[in-house]
Design a protein around this motif. Sequence first.
Motif, PDB file in Angstrom:
ATOM      1  N   ALA A   1       0.837  -1.189   0.000  1.00  0.00           N
ATOM      2  CA  ALA A   1       0.000   0.000   0.000  1.00  0.00           C
ATOM      3  C   ALA A   1       0.872   1.239   0.000  1.00  0.00           C
ATOM      4  N   VAL A   2       0.332   2.315  -0.537  1.00  0.00           N
ATOM      5  CA  VAL A   2       1.023   3.604  -0.569  1.00  0.00           C
ATOM      6  C   VAL A   2       0.198   4.632   0.180  1.00  0.00           C
ATOM      7  N   ALA A   3       0.893   5.609   0.736  1.00  0.00           N
ATOM      8  CA  ALA A   3       0.251   6.784   1.312  1.00  0.00           C
ATOM      9  C   ALA A   3       0.542   7.932   0.365  1.00  0.00           C
ATOM     10  N   VAL A   4      -0.499   8.594  -0.097  1.00  0.00           N
ATOM     11  CA  VAL A   4      -0.325   9.733  -1.001  1.00  0.00           C
ATOM     12  C   VAL A   4      -0.953  10.968  -0.377  1.00  0.00           C
ATOM     13  N   GLY A   5      -0.336  12.107  -0.662  1.00  0.00           N
ATOM     14  CA  GLY A   5      -0.842  13.375  -0.169  1.00  0.00           C
ATOM     15  C   GLY A   5      -1.981  13.886  -1.021  1.00  0.00           C
ATOM     16  N   GLU A   6      -2.533  15.004  -0.615  1.00  0.00           N
ATOM     17  CA  GLU A   6      -3.641  15.626  -1.352  1.00  0.00           C
ATOM     18  C   GLU A   6      -3.261  15.923  -2.796  1.00  0.00           C
ATOM     19  N   ASP A   7      -1.969  16.213  -3.020  1.00  0.00           N
ATOM     20  CA  ASP A   7      -1.486  16.519  -4.375  1.00  0.00           C
ATOM     21  C   ASP A   7      -1.108  15.269  -5.161  1.00  0.00           C
ATOM     22  N   GLY A   8      -1.305  14.092  -4.570  1.00  0.00           N
ATOM     23  CA  GLY A   8      -0.979  12.839  -5.229  1.00  0.00           C
ATOM     24  C   GLY A   8       0.454  12.386  -5.051  1.00  0.00           C
ATOM     25  N   ALA A   9       1.274  13.187  -4.355  1.00  0.00           N
ATOM     26  CA  ALA A   9       2.680  12.833  -4.141  1.00  0.00           C
ATOM     27  C   ALA A   9       2.792  11.659  -3.164  1.00  0.00           C
ATOM     28  N   LEU A  10       3.753  10.784  -3.431  1.00  0.00           N
ATOM     29  CA  LEU A  10       3.994   9.639  -2.557  1.00  0.00           C
ATOM     30  C   LEU A  10       4.596  10.111  -1.238  1.00  0.00           C
ATOM     31  N   LEU A  11       3.950   9.757  -0.142  1.00  0.00           N
ATOM     32  CA  LEU A  11       4.445  10.081   1.196  1.00  0.00           C
ATOM     33  C   LEU A  11       5.157   8.895   1.825  1.00  0.00           C
ATOM     34  N   GLY A  12       4.730   7.693   1.464  1.00  0.00           N
ATOM     35  CA  GLY A  12       5.332   6.499   2.036  1.00  0.00           C
ATOM     36  C   GLY A  12       4.674   5.264   1.463  1.00  0.00           C
ATOM     37  N   TYR A  13       5.228   4.124   1.843  1.00  0.00           N
ATOM     38  CA  TYR A  13       4.635   2.853   1.415  1.00  0.00           C
ATOM     39  C   TYR A  13       4.986   1.778   2.423  1.00  0.00           C
ATOM     40  N   VAL A  14       4.217   0.683   2.340  1.00  0.00           N
ATOM     41  CA  VAL A  14       4.439  -0.470   3.197  1.00  0.00           C
ATOM     42  C   VAL A  14       4.174  -1.721   2.368  1.00  0.00           C
ATOM     43  N   GLY A  15       4.915  -2.776   2.673  1.00  0.00           N
ATOM     44  CA  GLY A  15       4.705  -4.055   2.009  1.00  0.00           C
ATOM     45  C   GLY A  15       4.632  -5.169   3.031  1.00  0.00           C
ATOM     46  N   MET A  16       3.788  -6.162   2.743  1.00  0.00           N
ATOM     47  CA  MET A  16       3.654  -7.308   3.629  1.00  0.00           C
ATOM     48  C   MET A  16       3.336  -8.541   2.800  1.00  0.00           C
ATOM     49  N   HIS A  17       3.880  -9.667   3.223  1.00  0.00           N
ATOM     50  CA  HIS A  17       3.521 -10.963   2.655  1.00  0.00           C
ATOM     51  C   HIS A  17       2.700 -11.712   3.704  1.00  0.00           C
ATOM     52  N   HIS A  18       1.681 -12.419   3.272  1.00  0.00           N
ATOM     53  CA  HIS A  18       0.866 -13.225   4.194  1.00  0.00           C
ATOM     54  C   HIS A  18       0.681 -14.612   3.581  1.00  0.00           C
ATOM     55  N   PRO A  19       1.669 -15.485   3.754  1.00  0.00           N
ATOM     56  CA  PRO A  19       1.616 -16.810   3.141  1.00  0.00           C
ATOM     57  C   PRO A  19       0.604 -17.759   3.772  1.00  0.00           C
ATOM     58  N   ALA A  20       0.192 -17.501   4.985  1.00  0.00           N
ATOM     59  CA  ALA A  20      -0.780 -18.390   5.640  1.00  0.00           C
ATOM     60  C   ALA A  20      -1.573 -17.548   6.628  1.00  0.00           C
ATOM     61  N   ASP A  21      -1.426 -17.851   7.927  1.00  0.00           N
ATOM     62  CA  ASP A  21      -2.190 -17.119   8.930  1.00  0.00           C
ATOM     63  C   ASP A  21      -1.351 -16.091   9.682  1.00  0.00           C
ATOM     64  N   GLU A  22      -0.238 -15.674   9.084  1.00  0.00           N
ATOM     65  CA  GLU A  22       0.559 -14.602   9.655  1.00  0.00           C
ATOM     66  C   GLU A  22       1.069 -13.711   8.527  1.00  0.00           C
ATOM     67  N   GLY A  23       1.402 -12.488   8.881  1.00  0.00           N
ATOM     68  CA  GLY A  23       1.936 -11.552   7.909  1.00  0.00           C
ATOM     69  C   GLY A  23       3.365 -11.201   8.261  1.00  0.00           C
ATOM     70  N   PHE A  24       4.156 -10.932   7.228  1.00  0.00           N
ATOM     71  CA  PHE A  24       5.549 -10.529   7.417  1.00  0.00           C
ATOM     72  C   PHE A  24       5.760  -9.215   6.677  1.00  0.00           C
ATOM     73  N   ILE A  25       6.011  -8.145   7.419  1.00  0.00           N
ATOM     74  CA  ILE A  25       6.241  -6.842   6.806  1.00  0.00           C
ATOM     75  C   ILE A  25       7.618  -6.840   6.162  1.00  0.00           C
ATOM     76  N   THR A  26       7.648  -6.532   4.887  1.00  0.00           N
ATOM     77  CA  THR A  26       8.902  -6.495   4.143  1.00  0.00           C
ATOM     78  C   THR A  26       9.581  -5.142   4.251  1.00  0.00           C
ATOM     79  N   ASN A  27       8.822  -4.069   4.186  1.00  0.00           N
ATOM     80  CA  ASN A  27       9.377  -2.718   4.270  1.00  0.00           C
ATOM     81  C   ASN A  27       8.330  -1.717   4.697  1.00  0.00           C
ATOM     82  N   VAL A  28       8.809  -0.729   5.414  1.00  0.00           N
ATOM     83  CA  VAL A  28       8.043   0.477   5.726  1.00  0.00           C
ATOM     84  C   VAL A  28       8.974   1.624   5.380  1.00  0.00           C
ATOM     85  N   ALA A  29       8.528   2.518   4.520  1.00  0.00           N
ATOM     86  CA  ALA A  29       9.367   3.655   4.136  1.00  0.00           C
ATOM     87  C   ALA A  29       8.503   4.904   4.045  1.00  0.00           C
ATOM     88  N   VAL A  30       9.039   5.999   4.582  1.00  0.00           N
ATOM     89  CA  VAL A  30       8.359   7.290   4.540  1.00  0.00           C
ATOM     90  C   VAL A  30       9.332   8.318   3.978  1.00  0.00           C
TER      91      VAL A  30
END
Length: 145
Positions: free
Chosen positions: A43-72
Amino acid sequence: MRILPMSAEHIDAVAALERACFSTPWSATSLREELDNPCAVFAVAVGEDGALLGYVGMHHPADEGFITNVAVAPSARRQGVAQALLRHLSDYGVAHGLYRITLEVRVSNAPAIALYEGMGYVRDGVRPGFYRQPTEDAAIYSLYF
């Protein structure tokens, strides 16, 4: 700020943010591949002007999730972007019956550790020498549902 699923139109901006934030960034090709990964939630976070503010990634292979990256984006830090992205993932986790979401963070990254702990993540352990450039231990954190 809006939280949106990452799409092809975001890839170049997310890759640029990766390069700005990490010593071993994901490539645009790797990020693009995640768009077709059925176990990926990006997922991405975008500002009112559409500019990228940050993003996050996660994998969920079964019943748990693993965050790959958080960047702002440096200009958007300390404005609730990372919290909003992490809340998005925890809402996803609850909705999809995950029992936990886990991540690794450099042990020297005090601001990120404070964020995670403030959001209810607990430290589960350490992966010695996990990171490169520079070599550093990773603290393992999990949010349990």
